[in-house]
Design an enzyme around this catalytic site. Sequence first.
Site, PDB file in Angstrom:
ATOM      1  N   VAL A  73     -16.617   3.034  -2.057  1.00  0.00           N
ATOM      2  CA  VAL A  73     -15.572   4.104  -2.151  1.00  0.00           C
ATOM      3  C   VAL A  73     -15.275   4.370  -0.562  1.00  0.00           C
ATOM      4  O   VAL A  73     -16.313   4.455   0.229  1.00  0.00           O
ATOM      5  CB  VAL A  73     -16.228   5.447  -2.728  1.00  0.00           C
ATOM      6  CG1 VAL A  73     -15.262   6.676  -2.441  1.00  0.00           C
ATOM      7  CG2 VAL A  73     -16.628   5.435  -4.036  1.00  0.00           C
ATOM      8  N   ALA A 118     -17.342   5.594   4.274  1.00  0.00           N
ATOM      9  CA  ALA A 118     -17.191   4.487   3.014  1.00  0.00           C
ATOM     10  C   ALA A 118     -18.762   4.530   2.734  1.00  0.00           C
ATOM     11  O   ALA A 118     -19.716   4.948   3.273  1.00  0.00           O
ATOM     12  CB  ALA A 118     -16.633   3.045   3.206  1.00  0.00           C
ATOM     13  N   LYS A 119     -18.895   4.199   1.377  1.00  0.00           N
ATOM     14  CA  LYS A 119     -20.371   4.124   0.913  1.00  0.00           C
ATOM     15  C   LYS A 119     -20.165   2.858  -0.260  1.00  0.00           C
ATOM     16  O   LYS A 119     -19.195   3.029  -0.979  1.00  0.00           O
ATOM     17  CB  LYS A 119     -20.912   5.254   0.554  1.00  0.00           C
ATOM     18  CG  LYS A 119     -22.572   5.099   0.795  1.00  0.00           C
ATOM     19  CD  LYS A 119     -22.945   5.259   1.981  1.00  0.00           C
ATOM     20  CE  LYS A 119     -24.522   5.303   2.266  1.00  0.00           C
ATOM     21  NZ  LYS A 119     -24.684   5.675   3.422  1.00  0.00           N
ATOM     22  N   GLY A 120     -21.183   2.202  -0.566  1.00  0.00           N
ATOM     23  CA  GLY A 120     -21.075   1.326  -1.685  1.00  0.00           C
ATOM     24  C   GLY A 120     -22.589   0.991  -2.121  1.00  0.00           C
ATOM     25  O   GLY A 120     -23.543   1.264  -1.351  1.00  0.00           O
TER      26      GLY A 120
END
Length: 429
Positions: A73, A118-120
Amino acid sequence: MSRIDEISLEEQPLEWDTHLFRTAVAQYEEALTHADVDAGAAERMRYPETAVMVSVPVRRDDGTWTVFPGYRVLHSSVLGPTKGGIRYDPHVSLGECAALAMWMTWKCALLRLPYGGAKGGVRCDPREMSRDELQRLTRRYTIELLPVIGPEKDIPAPDMATNEQTMAWMMDTYSMQIGHAVPEVVTGKPISIGGSVFRSEATGAGVVMVVDRACHRLGWDLAEQRCVVQGFGNVGGVAARELAGRGAKLLAVSDISGGVYAPAGLDYDHLRKWVDDHGTLAEYPDVEHVSNSELLELPCDILVLAALEEQLTAENTPRVQCRLVVEGANGPTTIEADEILAERGIPVLPDVLTNAGGVTVSYFEWVQDLGRLFWDREEIRARLADKLSDAFDRVWNLAEQQRLSMRSAALVGAIREVAAALDARGIYP
Ligand code: NAD
């Protein structure tokens, strides 16, 4: 008409709408009431810009296949490429990534790094996977994310259960597609392929740089403070070393096995050697052993939380006996605990500011890679201290001017940075 057709689109929750995402939005809404930003910009920041869901097929060591859900995201690219960790964990979801991505936007903006958040992650249990399986998972996940990641677009870093090796596999997989080495596509890499010295110590060292600055403003001499540190890992271990190095007294430290307490003070070097040799503090000699919950309630000046989220709660915070709470971990203080600390006049150095040393040195790593140059440890340390001091001063001054907690001031400062950029750029087309 079937029941499905009767459901209006407005009734359907957004795909990332989970408890954690709502927590992030609730904090954002609270800060917005003090931020005085344009309503359009405020609306834009409630949403992630891009949310990617992929499925990642992995050939297991026994020849069978497993398909894992994966996510990335990107919350905001208005200030530059997005930046944030990749985690491998059974609880990873789109909503978790969306919340963490929003928090990363605020952290980067507060530090004035040219990034959004962001992060994933991949929903898997990494403890049940072999190294070869993790390598195949990482390489396939990287390929699935090829349309979104890139040194000018989105730059991953390690997070839960991922590390330097994971970043090396990501960098190699990306570079193979591009046709040449692209070290700047990830940070937190091994030094041999463009990682930065001091990255692994940056978060813990940054925590103490912020504490040092806070002591200055509070009129305290750090060397005279009695400190308790929960967590003796990457963040807490380095924070304990830096506190001891500045002459502060280490009263107690803990890890997952429990805490050790010595009213006359603990010897950091001895603790470090013991944990390196024995793995935990469990059998550490000649001290009083306390539980992790007892440790939080010891009388001290500075309480550093560097282990897990939700450690100070409505239940235990009335018994806390420190003069300053320091959030090295993410989210170690619940909203209710925050209110109790405020009523009791105990200031909190918030996570978004206090543990930002890690992402700041990740930014230095990216800058060094882009410029094909390498700074030494002392230069990185000095640059980190400058960045954190500048952010701390802005938060402190805003908190004083607007009579806010440091947490609200940090969020308000960050939101204003992003809103100003949105305002200047406008909405395309
Ligand atoms: P780590 O795994 O290196 O260390 C965690 C420490 O906490 C270990 O000493 C572990 O034994 C201890 N611990 C685990 N469970 C515990 C429990 N129930 N009670 C007490 N102690 C317990 O992790 P880390 O990298 O030091 O991260 C700690 C926190 O800081 C996390 O919240 C992480 O998200 C946050 N953080 C880390 C970084 C970074 O650069 N490493 C950056 C920002 C935020």
